[in-house]
Design a protein around this motif. Sequence first.
Motif, short mmCIF file in Angstrom:
data_model
loop_
_atom_site.label_atom_id
_atom_site.label_comp_id
_atom_site.label_asym_id
_atom_site.label_seq_id
_atom_site.Cartn_x
_atom_site.Cartn_y
_atom_site.Cartn_z
N LYS A 62 0.82 -1.21 0.00
CA LYS A 62 0.00 0.00 0.00
C LYS A 62 0.85 1.26 0.00
O LYS A 62 0.33 2.37 -0.06
CB LYS A 62 -0.92 0.00 1.22
N ASN A 108 1.95 5.70 4.02
CA ASN A 108 0.82 6.49 4.50
C ASN A 108 1.15 6.97 5.90
O ASN A 108 0.83 6.33 6.89
CB ASN A 108 -0.47 5.66 4.50
N GLY A 118 0.47 9.46 8.69
CA GLY A 118 -0.58 10.38 9.11
C GLY A 118 -0.04 11.65 9.75
O GLY A 118 1.17 11.79 9.98
N ILE A 169 5.12 11.26 -3.87
CA ILE A 169 4.57 11.44 -2.52
C ILE A 169 3.81 12.76 -2.48
O ILE A 169 4.28 13.78 -3.00
CB ILE A 169 5.68 11.44 -1.45
N SER A 221 1.64 15.51 6.80
CA SER A 221 1.40 14.10 6.46
C SER A 221 2.03 13.83 5.11
O SER A 221 2.29 14.76 4.33
CB SER A 221 -0.10 13.79 6.41
N GLU A 222 2.29 12.54 4.83
CA GLU A 222 2.88 12.15 3.55
C GLU A 222 2.25 10.84 3.08
O GLU A 222 2.17 9.88 3.84
CB GLU A 222 4.40 11.99 3.69
N GLU A 223 1.82 10.85 1.82
CA GLU A 223 1.19 9.67 1.22
C GLU A 223 1.82 9.39 -0.14
O GLU A 223 1.94 10.29 -0.98
CB GLU A 223 -0.30 9.90 1.00
N SER A 224 2.23 8.14 -0.36
CA SER A 224 2.73 7.78 -1.68
C SER A 224 1.56 7.65 -2.66
O SER A 224 0.43 7.33 -2.28
CB SER A 224 3.52 6.48 -1.62
N ASN A 255 -7.74 16.85 5.99
CA ASN A 255 -7.05 15.59 6.23
C ASN A 255 -8.03 14.44 6.47
O ASN A 255 -9.00 14.58 7.20
CB ASN A 255 -6.14 15.71 7.45
N ILE A 279 -6.50 11.10 6.92
CA ILE A 279 -5.66 10.02 7.43
C ILE A 279 -5.63 10.10 8.95
O ILE A 279 -5.56 11.18 9.52
CB ILE A 279 -4.22 10.13 6.90
#
Length: 315
Positions: free
Chosen positions: A71, A74, A76, A94, A123-126, A299, A301
């Motif tokens: 996944k 992720n 948060g 990202i 926050s950081e999400e791929s 947000n 997450i």
Amino acid sequence: MSDLYLKCQLSDSKDCPPLPHQPIEQLLPTRNATLGDNLMIRRALPHRQRRMIGAWCFIDHFGPLNLNQSKGMNVGPHPHIGLQTVTWLIEGKITHRDSLGSEQIINPGQLNLMTAGNGIVHSEESIIDTHKTLHGAQLWLALPDMVRQMDPGFAHYEFLPVMEHDGITITVLAGELFGKVAPTNTYSPTMALDIRTVAAAKTILPLNPDFEYGVLVLKESAIIENSIIDINNLLYLGYGRDKLSINLPQNAHLLILGGEPFKEEVLIWWNFVARTEAEIKEAAENWQTFKYFGEIPGNLIPRMNAPDLPAAHFK
């Protein structure tokens, strides 16, 4: 990125063994862990034998991670104080979001620089699309005392100086090399270079003898001066060098990090870079009780909880 290790120890920049102020070659093994959904993290700094290199106080090498089998990342919402975060991607995408309202996709060859100052949340999400691998580095710079209570900020650098030298591709992430100056705004005399090869190559690079330096391999291996290093080690080079010999195989990739020795004592715990244990404790309590730190607009997450404070230091 957050410090994703669940048992965070207090790092004090003054508690590692003293070394002579001269060139050395100190090989430091990384501390490795698989976190989340098979994301490999290799922690190079802080290390019990070397807490900082100039203002660089935290170095994580993450991935490569196959996004077809995961996944991805992720991370948060989580807080930071007293530092700048540098996100540098080798592969993948990202999305960065923060409490200033920033929302920025970072691609390979681009750099995100977040200045936490007196407090920020991000926050950081791929992103899983045409990029099937996630691979990169997360670096922290300690802010000097005179600016560490400044207002937070965020900058994205789409274009950085890139040059070819002796068959090596060099990107200047911070500081200067061969007259090419990076646009990144840092608050201590600092240098960071991304070095890559296609075919095997070797060269000698000029250095600032007033800086201390370290080398982190991101792919393959390297011969730096008299030391052979790979992705499982950081090579600390000490002070007083005006040049550096580099010998690389094909498809090698590494970072050279340097800076003027940081004169202030620095305490690091979780995502906080501070000067006193009381300051860290207050920041952790503020985060856990939803005080002081802001929120990330829109947000979705889950918010990260702070780990337990180590009882040996925080009573």
